[in-house]
Design a protein around this motif. Structure first.
Motif, PDB file in Angstrom:
ATOM      1  N   LEU A 176       3.210   7.239   1.426  1.00 54.06           N
ATOM      2  CA  LEU A 176       4.368   6.854   0.814  1.00 54.06           C
ATOM      3  C   LEU A 176       4.123   6.773  -0.703  1.00 54.06           C
ATOM      4  CD1 LEU A 176       5.820   4.435   3.440  1.00 54.06           C
ATOM      5  CD2 LEU A 176       6.726   6.955   3.019  1.00 54.06           C
ATOM      6  N   THR A 177       5.268   6.426  -1.441  1.00 49.02           N
ATOM      7  CA  THR A 177       5.008   6.082  -2.873  1.00 49.02           C
ATOM      8  C   THR A 177       4.124   4.717  -2.975  1.00 49.02           C
ATOM      9  OG1 THR A 177       6.953   4.675  -2.973  1.00 49.02           O
ATOM     10  CG2 THR A 177       7.221   7.004  -3.656  1.00 49.02           C
ATOM     11  N   GLU A 178       3.596   4.399  -4.124  1.00 51.64           N
ATOM     12  CA  GLU A 178       2.790   3.415  -4.523  1.00 51.64           C
ATOM     13  C   GLU A 178       3.526   2.075  -4.211  1.00 51.64           C
ATOM     14  OE1 GLU A 178      -0.431   1.659  -4.611  1.00 51.64           O
ATOM     15  OE2 GLU A 178      -0.589   3.433  -5.121  1.00 51.64           O
ATOM     16  N   ASP A 202       0.838  -1.244   0.038  1.00 51.22           N
ATOM     17  CA  ASP A 202      -0.034   0.019  -0.121  1.00 51.22           C
ATOM     18  C   ASP A 202       0.863   1.389  -0.153  1.00 51.22           C
ATOM     19  OD1 ASP A 202      -2.301   1.629   0.252  1.00 51.22           O
ATOM     20  OD2 ASP A 202      -3.328   0.127   1.374  1.00 51.22           O
ATOM     21  N   LYS A 203       0.285   2.592   0.027  1.00 53.28           N
ATOM     22  CA  LYS A 203       1.017   3.586   0.093  1.00 53.28           C
ATOM     23  C   LYS A 203       0.732   4.482   1.213  1.00 53.28           C
ATOM     24  CE  LYS A 203      -2.133   6.168  -2.948  1.00 53.28           C
ATOM     25  NZ  LYS A 203      -2.281   6.962  -4.072  1.00 53.28           N
ATOM     26  N   GLY A 239       5.015   1.283  -1.154  1.00 50.91           N
ATOM     27  CA  GLY A 239       6.171   1.611  -0.362  1.00 50.91           C
ATOM     28  C   GLY A 239       5.758   1.317   0.992  1.00 50.91           C
ATOM     29  N   ARG A 290       7.772  -0.325   6.613  1.00 47.46           N
ATOM     30  CA  ARG A 290       8.568  -0.083   5.599  1.00 47.46           C
ATOM     31  C   ARG A 290       9.931  -0.669   5.501  1.00 47.46           C
ATOM     32  NH1 ARG A 290       8.846   3.136   0.914  1.00 47.46           N
ATOM     33  NH2 ARG A 290      10.691   4.087   0.657  1.00 47.46           N
TER      34      ARG A 290
END
Length: 198
Positions: free
Chosen positions: A143-145, A135-136, A147, A165
């Motif tokens: 965060l980024t897709e 997920d992001k 990430g 993360r």
């Protein structure tokens, strides 16, 4: 001529700071600003405490076991928080789950051990894992897709999403796939629908 500039006898220009003429007003504004900041801090702390009280039904976390089986996967990174499953802004703060921290995850056949320096360690038994996904965002952290590795797990009567993360983003896919297989939630839709994972 600018009253803040003073030309000396040798022709150089000396800059002078503005003199404070109203010390009472300056002190009053400083005190008012500090009181406002303290009030905001108090409101945030009160909100955190109220949220914790509303989650008092959540059972205590299982401690990290002293002895586990052979590690299947290991990961170092950050723990970004836990939320009610499927509600990425509904942060869980009870039992220290709201504290972001460094984390080291170890996956064995028994479950996932989460070691957090400076915060409380916890353990997710394998039979309580309901799925995983990339997920992001979670609990106000975007965060980024892909990430973020989100582990969905059952704790008491609640289904939780916990976000991690890795220091190496390439680890996420292997973790998600292994956790999905371990949970038995092979239906991809169940990874995005917490109710389907129950």
């Amino acid at each position: 001529m600018n009253p803040l500039l003073n030309i000396l006898a040798d022709g150089t220009i000396e800059r002078r700071s503005q003199e404070v003429t109203d010390w009472g007003a300056r002190i009053a504004w400083t005190v008012a600003t500090l009181l406002f900041i303290a009030f905001l801090y108090w409101l945030m702390r009160k909100g955190w405490q109220n949220r914790g009280a509303s989650q008092s039904d959540l059972p205590d976390l299982l401690p990290a076991p002293a002895v586990t089986g052979e590690p299947r996967l290991e990961m170092s990174g950050r723990y970004h928080g836990s939320t009610t499953a499927g509600q990425w802004l509904d942060r869980i703060v009870a039992h220290g789950l709201g504290a972001r921290s460094r984390a080291r995850l170890t996956l064995t056949d028994e479950g996932v051990t989460v070691l957090r320096p400076g915060a409380r360690d916890f353990f997710i038994p394998a039979d309580r894992i309901r799925g995983a996904r990339l997920d992001k965002g979670i609990a106000g952290k975007v965060l980024t897709e892909g990430g973020l590795l989100v582990i969905t797990w059952q704790h008491g009567e609640r289904l939780l999403d916990s976000g991690f993360r890795s220091d190496r983003a390439a680890d996420h896919a292997a973790w998600a796939g292994t956790l999905i297989n371990l949970s038995g939630a092979t239906d991809a839709a169940a990874q995005h629908d917490p109710e389907a994972a129950r």
